[in-house]
Design a protein around this motif. Structure first.
Motif, mmCIF file in Angstrom:
data_model
loop_
_atom_site.group_PDB
_atom_site.id
_atom_site.type_symbol
_atom_site.label_atom_id
_atom_site.label_comp_id
_atom_site.label_asym_id
_atom_site.label_seq_id
_atom_site.Cartn_x
_atom_site.Cartn_y
_atom_site.Cartn_z
ATOM 1 N N LEU A 268 0.821 -1.212 0.000
ATOM 2 C CA LEU A 268 0.000 0.000 0.000
ATOM 3 C C LEU A 268 0.856 1.263 0.000
ATOM 4 O O LEU A 268 0.392 2.325 -0.418
ATOM 5 N N LEU A 269 2.099 1.136 0.458
ATOM 6 C CA LEU A 269 2.988 2.300 0.472
ATOM 7 C C LEU A 269 3.370 2.741 -0.941
ATOM 8 O O LEU A 269 3.522 3.935 -1.204
ATOM 9 N N VAL A 270 3.539 1.786 -1.839
ATOM 10 C CA VAL A 270 3.915 2.113 -3.216
ATOM 11 C C VAL A 270 2.706 2.133 -4.148
ATOM 12 O O VAL A 270 2.850 2.387 -5.339
ATOM 13 N N TRP A 271 1.523 1.888 -3.608
ATOM 14 C CA TRP A 271 0.338 1.813 -4.442
ATOM 15 C C TRP A 271 0.053 3.093 -5.224
ATOM 16 O O TRP A 271 -0.308 3.009 -6.417
ATOM 17 N N PRO A 272 0.191 4.293 -4.664
ATOM 18 C CA PRO A 272 -0.108 5.486 -5.474
ATOM 19 C C PRO A 272 0.751 5.566 -6.744
ATOM 20 O O PRO A 272 0.251 5.921 -7.811
ATOM 21 N N VAL A 273 2.006 5.218 -6.633
ATOM 22 C CA VAL A 273 2.886 5.234 -7.804
ATOM 23 C C VAL A 273 2.475 4.136 -8.785
ATOM 24 O O VAL A 273 2.387 4.358 -9.997
ATOM 25 N N ALA A 274 2.198 2.950 -8.263
ATOM 26 C CA ALA A 274 1.789 1.832 -9.117
ATOM 27 C C ALA A 274 0.466 2.132 -9.819
ATOM 28 O O ALA A 274 0.277 1.770 -10.987
ATOM 29 N N ALA A 275 -0.449 2.788 -9.133
ATOM 30 C CA ALA A 275 -1.745 3.126 -9.736
ATOM 31 C C ALA A 275 -1.555 4.109 -10.891
ATOM 32 O O ALA A 275 -2.227 4.003 -11.921
ATOM 33 N N PHE A 276 -0.641 5.048 -10.739
ATOM 34 C CA PHE A 276 -0.364 5.987 -11.820
ATOM 35 C C PHE A 276 0.304 5.277 -12.995
ATOM 36 O O PHE A 276 -0.049 5.495 -14.153
ATOM 37 N N VAL A 277 1.273 4.429 -12.704
ATOM 38 C CA VAL A 277 2.004 3.722 -13.759
ATOM 39 C C VAL A 277 1.081 2.750 -14.502
ATOM 40 O O VAL A 277 1.276 2.500 -15.697
ATOM 41 N N ALA A 278 0.058 2.236 -13.841
ATOM 42 C CA ALA A 278 -0.857 1.283 -14.482
ATOM 43 C C ALA A 278 -1.602 1.905 -15.654
ATOM 44 O O ALA A 278 -2.053 1.195 -16.554
ATOM 45 N N ILE A 279 -1.720 3.212 -15.669
ATOM 46 C CA ILE A 279 -2.376 3.886 -16.795
ATOM 47 C C ILE A 279 -1.608 3.626 -18.089
ATOM 48 O O ILE A 279 -2.195 3.454 -19.156
ATOM 49 N N PHE A 280 -0.297 3.550 -18.002
ATOM 50 C CA PHE A 280 0.533 3.415 -19.192
ATOM 51 C C PHE A 280 0.516 2.013 -19.783
ATOM 52 O O PHE A 280 1.108 1.792 -20.837
ATOM 53 N N VAL A 281 -0.159 1.091 -19.148
ATOM 54 C CA VAL A 281 -0.297 -0.260 -19.682
ATOM 55 C C VAL A 281 -1.080 -0.223 -21.001
ATOM 56 O O VAL A 281 -0.924 -1.088 -21.848
ATOM 57 N N PHE A 282 -1.901 0.806 -21.176
ATOM 58 C CA PHE A 282 -2.744 0.902 -22.359
ATOM 59 C C PHE A 282 -2.081 1.673 -23.506
ATOM 60 O O PHE A 282 -2.702 1.863 -24.552
ATOM 61 N N ASP A 283 -0.838 2.119 -23.340
ATOM 62 C CA ASP A 283 -0.169 2.905 -24.378
ATOM 63 C C ASP A 283 0.271 2.076 -25.587
ATOM 64 O O ASP A 283 0.211 2.549 -26.705
ATOM 65 N N ALA A 284 0.730 0.875 -25.365
ATOM 66 C CA ALA A 284 1.249 0.057 -26.456
ATOM 67 C C ALA A 284 0.093 -0.464 -27.319
ATOM 68 O O ALA A 284 -1.027 -0.617 -26.846
ATOM 69 N N PRO A 285 0.375 -0.738 -28.594
ATOM 70 C CA PRO A 285 -0.683 -1.281 -29.450
ATOM 71 C C PRO A 285 -1.141 -2.663 -28.959
ATOM 72 O O PRO A 285 -0.339 -3.456 -28.462
ATOM 73 N N ILE A 286 -2.411 -2.917 -29.105
ATOM 74 C CA ILE A 286 -2.987 -4.195 -28.659
ATOM 75 C C ILE A 286 -2.740 -5.248 -29.730
ATOM 76 O O ILE A 286 -3.031 -5.039 -30.910
ATOM 77 N N ARG A 287 -2.203 -6.405 -29.315
ATOM 78 C CA ARG A 287 -1.848 -7.467 -30.261
ATOM 79 C C ARG A 287 -2.966 -8.467 -30.462
ATOM 80 O O ARG A 287 -2.884 -9.304 -31.331
ATOM 81 N N GLY A 288 -3.976 -8.435 -29.627
ATOM 82 C CA GLY A 288 -5.073 -9.390 -29.782
ATOM 83 C C GLY A 288 -5.998 -9.335 -28.584
ATOM 84 O O GLY A 288 -5.761 -8.586 -27.624
ATOM 85 N N PRO A 289 -7.065 -10.145 -28.608
ATOM 86 C CA PRO A 289 -8.036 -10.108 -27.504
ATOM 87 C C PRO A 289 -7.437 -10.562 -26.163
ATOM 88 O O PRO A 289 -7.775 -10.011 -25.120
ATOM 89 N N LEU A 290 -6.538 -11.530 -26.190
ATOM 90 C CA LEU A 290 -5.919 -11.996 -24.948
ATOM 91 C C LEU A 290 -5.030 -10.902 -24.363
ATOM 92 O O LEU A 290 -5.034 -10.675 -23.149
ATOM 93 N N ASP A 291 -4.312 -10.220 -25.225
ATOM 94 C CA ASP A 291 -3.455 -9.125 -24.775
ATOM 95 C C ASP A 291 -4.289 -8.026 -24.120
ATOM 96 O O ASP A 291 -3.925 -7.496 -23.073
ATOM 97 N N GLU A 292 -5.428 -7.704 -24.726
ATOM 98 C CA GLU A 292 -6.300 -6.673 -24.164
ATOM 99 C C GLU A 292 -6.851 -7.103 -22.802
ATOM 100 O O GLU A 292 -6.892 -6.318 -21.849
ATOM 101 N N MET A 293 -7.247 -8.368 -22.686
ATOM 102 C CA MET A 293 -7.786 -8.875 -21.425
ATOM 103 C C MET A 293 -6.724 -8.845 -20.325
ATOM 104 O O MET A 293 -7.001 -8.472 -19.183
ATOM 105 N N VAL A 294 -5.489 -9.212 -20.672
ATOM 106 C CA VAL A 294 -4.396 -9.204 -19.702
ATOM 107 C C VAL A 294 -4.121 -7.778 -19.233
ATOM 108 O O VAL A 294 -3.901 -7.540 -18.045
ATOM 109 N N ARG A 295 -4.177 -6.818 -20.141
ATOM 110 C CA ARG A 295 -3.934 -5.425 -19.760
ATOM 111 C C ARG A 295 -4.992 -4.920 -18.778
ATOM 112 O O ARG A 295 -4.671 -4.258 -17.795
#
Length: 111
Positions: free
Chosen positions: A28-55
């Motif tokens: 929980l101490l690093v959660w604010p940083v991790a929550a912000f960084v999680a936004i960038f998971v959607f920056d890369a192009p999606i390679r397929g439905p499984l990739d989108e679900m994993v993101r």
């Protein structure tokens, strides 16, 4: 006269479970940083439905971690106050571990 009820002994496994919740609370101490960084998971192009679900699983696991931890802690405290022991005391630990397991699985399969 003492109006307080006598203290019940701690159930078996209480200290171990409490220690595990404390270790998981360190996340929980690093959660604010991790929550912000999680936004960038959607920056890369999606390679397929499984990739989108994993993101989405990864992002929602990170964003929901404090809620999972809080619900697990509340269930653990309730079970401990009722004098439960063993697995009844350990089941609430599944809630804060769920996001960790989802993230581990997502990274293991190339997320």
């Amino acid at each position: 006269m003492n109006a307080l009820p006598p203290l019940l002994p701690k159930p078996r496994g209480y200290r171990v479970m409490q220690a595990l919740f404390v270790v998981l609370a360190l996340g929980l101490l690093v959660w604010p940083v991790a929550a912000f960084v999680a936004i960038f998971v959607f920056d890369a192009p999606i390679r397929g439905p499984l990739d989108e679900m994993v993101r989405y699983a990864m992002a929602f696991s990170v964003w929901g971690y404090p809620g999972f931890w809080g619900a697990g802690w509340a269930l653990f405290r309730t079970a401990a106050k009722r004098g439960r022991s063993g697995m009844a005391l350990a089941w609430p630990l599944v809630l804060p571990l769920a996001p960790v397991l989802i993230l581990t699985t997502a990274f293991a399969f190339g997320g």
